[in-house]
Design an enzyme around this catalytic site. Structure first.
Site, PDB file in Angstrom:
ATOM      1  N   CYS A   2       1.563   3.969  17.306  1.00  0.00           N
ATOM      2  CA  CYS A   2       1.903   4.795  18.468  1.00  0.00           C
ATOM      3  C   CYS A   2       3.351   4.558  18.884  1.00  0.00           C
ATOM      4  CB  CYS A   2       0.995   4.433  19.628  1.00  0.00           C
ATOM      5  SG  CYS A   2      -0.736   4.593  19.225  1.00  0.00           S
ATOM      6  N   GLY A 101      -1.125   0.059  21.785  1.00  0.00           N
ATOM      7  CA  GLY A 101      -1.899  -1.187  21.742  1.00  0.00           C
ATOM      8  C   GLY A 101      -3.356  -0.936  22.057  1.00  0.00           C
ATOM      9  N   GLU A 482      -3.407  -8.158  -8.490  1.00  0.00           N
ATOM     10  CA  GLU A 482      -2.632  -7.527  -7.423  1.00  0.00           C
ATOM     11  C   GLU A 482      -1.142  -7.892  -7.561  1.00  0.00           C
ATOM     12  OE1 GLU A 482      -2.894  -5.213  -5.514  1.00  0.00           O
ATOM     13  OE2 GLU A 482      -1.439  -5.529  -3.928  1.00  0.00           O
ATOM     14  N   HIS A 505      -8.227 -15.697 -26.030  1.00  0.00           N
ATOM     15  CA  HIS A 505      -8.983 -14.721 -26.830  1.00  0.00           C
ATOM     16  C   HIS A 505      -8.108 -13.561 -27.285  1.00  0.00           C
ATOM     17  CE1 HIS A 505     -12.684 -16.875 -26.151  1.00  0.00           C
ATOM     18  NE2 HIS A 505     -12.362 -16.967 -24.852  1.00  0.00           N
TER      19      HIS A 505
END
Ligand code: M6R
Length: 609
Positions: A2, A101, A482, A505
């Protein structure tokens, strides 16, 4: 997020306010509105969507006037709509309020106002409660009425208030949300952020917590929390507009990385009841509901999918319910086994990702109960879900997701703990310890962010590399995915993440002399295994940058370089360990001269298949 702009002077307030609101557009919003004092009354006009819509509804001269307050809303309580947009007024429309807020005890105050005064509320917002409360206390002195109302309000907020009967002033208050007052010539301003007014005023007062200001056309009076007048020195703004929008940071990504302590705090602390227990924003998830569920299915894309991987860990460990995690675009086409015994969780920052939305529809069609974890209130995913648990990260502007991820993780832990406790799957002492450790995370993260210097130095050293590897075990593997995504999407380096045990692997064939391997080694239980992985890649010539918890000094003997994160339980490390990884990607991309906030080929919201 806001935004607030207020003007008092001789010019047409709506023009100044519209101009200011446009300057705040970059922060994201869903609706906007203005109130002006006019002929002994108040006029309020609002519009959903872009500021140009508001511009149209305030265009006629009937809405001209020299005093006004305006607002851009980023919905938290109630969907984006004209009725929920600010300014809000009291019952007889004599007081208007704009507010940034959250008022934590608004339900309590609202109930009291209904019970004692029979007030009929028009919106779903917490802001209307402020307007109604000030209206009850108003007796010809706006400053006094605001003081009385504020004494009753709990939360973090900045408010701006005007009264029909006192068209010569704006009263504003700051409590843990930004508020400034701008000094003009024959006029003055209030705003939530400098960019809103800096084209008109470069002399501003930064209002401190608990201070109230009374602003007239020729003076700005500041009062402390005890209503004693205080003096502030005016600050001269020398920044350009672009850097002011980013709050002085070079990029939105860096700003958003630094906003994470606040985002986690908002997401968590406001969902703790008076006894410190997790509450789910009125979501009805009872023990009976959970007994009917035989699995949880988490679906998302990109960074949100990585948050889902941590969600699987948290829900399985804490609630002891089996969890499947799927990439939305895969889930849709594999005819997944989902039925009315499935709790389907969609995670999405934007709430508009098409693959996630389609997956959600598919799950609904099959009878699953749908809970979404979304940052944008009123977005498509939120609207189509049975329940929504919002991440209160604030708008994320940088394409690379950072604060959305850590707030999504916070919610995953909260869901795991909430469900685990309800099902009796965890000891009460474990639940209490985890909640209290979660509460510590924002401060730990803030402490880390204040001190971090090494990451930039290391990034400067490796920014010319063409490939990088990220490895870890357990939760560290999920954070590696991430970390690697962050690196590739903003620096365009071919980075690769893999569960450390899988290296041997096949992938280890790619490790050569000087290859950078970032080793996440934050899990006490897997620490020794990670030390072996370090040796394994070093034997092939890798340069090892390790991420470990403070106190795990053994890793220093093995790795070439270590970044330490604050100590915390193994379960919660992703909330901390991802942050140096975000910073690492950021500084590498910066050193490579990349367009960090808008990487090539990427969009913030992926609304195509
Ligand atoms: O808005 P959403 O969370 O649904 O977006 C999902 C992904 O597109 C998003 O997380 C993407 O991976 C980010 N750009 C990564 O930083």
């Amino acid at each position: 997020m806001c935004g607030i702009v207020g003007y008092i002077g001789k010019n047409n307030a709506k023009e100044v306010i519209i101009d200011g609101l446009k300057r705040l557009e970059y922060r994201g919003y869903d609706s906007a509105g203005i109130a002006i004092c006019k002929d002994g009354g108040l006029e309020v006009r609002k519009a959903v969507g872009a500021i140009v819509n508001l511009e149209q509804v305030v265009a006629d001269p009937a809405f001209d006037g020299p005093v006004g307050i305006g607002h851009t809303r980023w919905a938290t309580h109630g969907v984006p709509s004209e009725v929920n947009a600010h300014p809000h007024t009291n019952e007889d429309n004599t007081i208007a309020v704009v507010h940034n807020g959250i008022i934590e005890n608004y339900v309590e105050i609202k109930e009291e106002l209904i019970r004692e005064y029979g007030i009929e509320f028009r919106s779903e917002t917490d802001t209307e409660v402020i307007a109604q409360l000030i209206g009850i206390y108003y007796d010809g002195d706006l400053h006094e009425a605001v003081n009385k109302a504020v004494a009753q309000m709990r939360g973090a907020y900045a408010i701006g208030v005007i009264a029909a009967a006192e068209p010569d002033k704006i009263v504003a208050v700051r409590k843990d949300a930004p508020l400034i007052a701008g000094i003009g010539k024959g006029c003055n301003y209030i705003a939530s952020d400098i960019p809103a007014i800096m084209e008109r005023s470069r002399q501003v007062y930064f209002i401190e917590n608990d201070e109230t200001i009374v602003v007239t056309a020729d003076k700005i009076e500041i009062f402390d929390g005890n209503n004693k007048p205080v003096e502030h020195e005016a600050f001269t703004v020398t920044w350009d507009v672009d850097s002011a929008e980013r709050g002085g940071y070079d990029h939105f990504m860096l700003k958003e990385i630094n906003e994470q302590p606040k985002g986690i705090e908002e997401t968590l602390l406001r969902r703790l009841d008076e006894d410190g227990n997790i509450k789910l924003d009125g979501i009805e998830l009872t023990k009976e509901d959970l007994d009917k569920i035989n699995k949880v299915c988490i679906v998302a894309c990109g960074t949100a999918y990585h948050a889902g991987l941590i969600g699987k860990y948290a829900i399985e460990k804490m609630a002891k319910i089996p969890v499947e995690v799927d990439i939305a675009s895969e889930f849709r086409y594999r005819d997944p086994f989902v039925d009315e015994k499935t709790l389907f969780i969609a995670i999405s920052q934007s709430g508009e990702t098409l693959d996630t939305l389609h997956a959600l529809r598919e799950a609904k069609r099959k009878g699953a109960r749908v809970l979404s974890v979304v940052n944008v209130v009123g977005s498509s995913i939120a609207r189509e879900s049975d329940d929504v648990f919002y991440t209160w990260a604030g708008p994320e502007i940088s394409v690379a997701s950072t604060k959305a991820y850590t707030t999504q993780l916070t919610i995953m832990y909260m869901l795991g703990l909430y469900m685990g406790r309800l099902r009796g799957a965890i000891e009460e002492s474990y639940y209490q310890r985890m909640v209290s450790e979660l509460k510590e995370i924002p401060a730990k993260l803030a402490r880390y962010l204040e001190k971090q210097k090494d990451v930039k130095r290391i990034a400067d050293r490796f920014h010319r590399d063409n490939e990088m590897f990220f490895i870890g075990r357990g939760l560290d593997a999920s954070v590696s995915y991430e970390a690697s995504l962050k690196m590739k999407e903003i620096s365009y380096i071919n980075s690769f993440a893999i569960a450390a045990g899988e290296l041997k692997h096949g992938t280890i064939a790619l490790i050569d002399q000087g290859t950078l391997v970032v080793v996440l080694a934050t899990q006490d239980a897997l620490f020794e295994k990670m030390l072996s992985n370090i040796k394994e890649v070093q034997a092939r010539g890798a340069y090892v940058l390790a991420v470990a918890k403070e106190g795990d000094t053994e890793v220093e003997k093995q790795a070439d370089e270590v970044i330490y994160i604050p100590d915390c339980p193994d379960e919660l490390t992703p909330l901390l360990s991802v942050v140096p990884m975000q910073l690492f990607a950021y500084y590498v991309a910066k050193a490579r001269g990349c367009n960090i906030d808008k990487p090539k080929n990427l969009a913030k919201s992926v609304t195509v298949e």
